[in-house]
Scaffold this active site. Structure first.
Site, short mmCIF file in Angstrom:
data_model
loop_
_atom_site.label_atom_id
_atom_site.label_comp_id
_atom_site.label_asym_id
_atom_site.label_seq_id
_atom_site.Cartn_x
_atom_site.Cartn_y
_atom_site.Cartn_z
CE LYS A 217 -3.73 2.20 2.55
NZ LYS A 217 -4.79 2.03 3.56
CD GLU A 255 5.45 -3.48 4.14
OE1 GLU A 255 4.82 -4.39 4.72
OE2 GLU A 255 5.87 -2.47 4.72
CE LYS A 270 -5.82 1.49 -0.66
NZ LYS A 270 -6.24 1.74 0.57
#
Ligand code: PBG
Ligand code: ZN
Length: 350
Positions: A217, A255, A270
């Site tokens: 993100k 991540e 995203k």
């Protein structure tokens, strides 16, 4: 300029043709399979399906309420009863799931209401569970919609306390699981959030509830309209201490690997359109299902251009979503889910 075909330049071919036997030029006719709609349909590499789409829904307390969100044309904040009506329409169109975001009646500094079993998200989940629709029920897990300061975690001074936030996220996830969520989706970008939520769910016996990790993100200007919708713009500072620098792709993959190791069942990237490189690499690296979130700003850009007559809304929407799927997304969260599912149903042969 000399154009080379095989080993021979065009100029050389002409010279030879003028003097000797005619040799046909050899080249690839890639246009052959583009000549008709049927040929194109036959060899299309990427197809969207309603079942892979997830519609985000904003839910608020109350009954019979539908409040349009100005920065997200076509989207509205819905009370739980109307969210269920919307979910029925989505299910009838074959949409795969819904992702619930809650806007509570009252916010506080600790985001206590995120785990309130009587909050709008659990209430909607119970109604949806009772309705037994063929939809995967998902709930976003974060504190920013529930805190007065709009940050994703517990704030101490001007810092977000990572480890103090973890149990709050786990509590919220468990409240949603108990209310009927099939999938909980932590979006706070706290380190260890997937592990904390998995441990909390398992300890409570919710072993079948899956985790969709907002793993990659990036801090993004494209979340702006969402923050209007959720009234979650940070009152001070920004989200850059936990969301990733949009310049970083290797960190994104790290991540994702960490969330996979912590027990995520699906990995999300995203914003979608700025993460196509990450998706393509993740597709090769991970065997978990991959999701991409076409976020509020992606919608806002499309809707604004379409409203001005600058872009063909339907063609642009399908093109954007197809590119996200082509890059490697199995699941796409999109505010366009209902519209796209409607178009797909129109196109389907009877
Ligand atoms: C909550 C959350 C956000 C989005 C999804 N979950 C906002 C943010 O991080 O600021 C963004 C979704 C969108 O823009 O459509 N943490
Ligand atoms: Zn948040």
């Amino acid at each position: 300029m000399t154009v080379t075909i095989g080993r021979e330049s065009i100029a050389a071919a002409h010279d030879r043709e003028a003097s000797g036997p005619v040799t046909p030029l050899v080249f690839e006719r890639t246009r052959r399979m583009r000549a008709t709609a049927s040929r194109r349909a036959l060899v299309r590499e990427t197809r969207l399906a309603a079942a892979q789409l997830v519609m985000p829904l904003f839910v608020v307390p109350g009954r019979g309420g539908r409040e349009p969100i100005p920065s997200m044309p076509g989207q509205a904040r819905l009370t739980p009863d109307l969210a269920v009506e919307e979910a029925r329409r989505l299910a009838a169109l074959g949409v795969g799931g819904v992702m619930l975001f809650g806007i509570p009646g009252a916010k506080d500094t600790g985001g206590e209401s995120a785990a309130d079993p009587d909050g709008p998200v659990p209430e909607t989940l119970r109604l949806l569970r009772d309705a037994a629709l063929p939809l995967v029920l998902m709930a976003d897990v974060c504190l920013c919609e529930y805190t007065t300061h709009g940050h994703c975690g517990i704030v101490v001074g001007e810092r977000i306390d990572n480890d103090a936030t973890l149990p709050r996220l786990a509590d919220a996830a468990l409240a949603y699981a108990r209310a009927g969520a099939d999938v909980v989706a932590p979006s706070a970008m706290m380190d260890g959030q997937v592990a904390a939520i998995r441990a909390g769910l398992d300890a409570a016996g919710a072993t079948d509830v899956a985790i969709l990790a907002y793993a990659s993100k990036h801090a993004s200007a494209l979340y702006g309209p969402f923050r209007d919708a959720a009234d979650s713009t940070p009152s001070f500072g920004d989200r850059r201490s936990h969301q990733m620098d949009a310049a970083n792709g290797r960190e994104a993959l790290r991540e994702m690997a960490l969330d996979a190791a912590e027990g995520a069942d699906m990995l999300m990237v995203k914003p979608a359109i700025t993460s196509l490189d990450v998706l393509a690499l993740a597709r090769q690296r991970f065997d978990l299902p991959l999701a991409a979130y076409q976020v509020s700003g992606e919608l806002a850009m499309l809707e604004a251009a379409a409203a001005n007559g600058w872009i063909d809304r339907r063609r642009a929407a399908v093109e954007l979503l197809t590119a996200i799927a082509r890059a490697g997304a199995d699941v796409i969260l999109t505010y366009l889910a209902r519209d796209v599912a409607t178009w797909l149903a129109e196109e389907a042969p009877r």
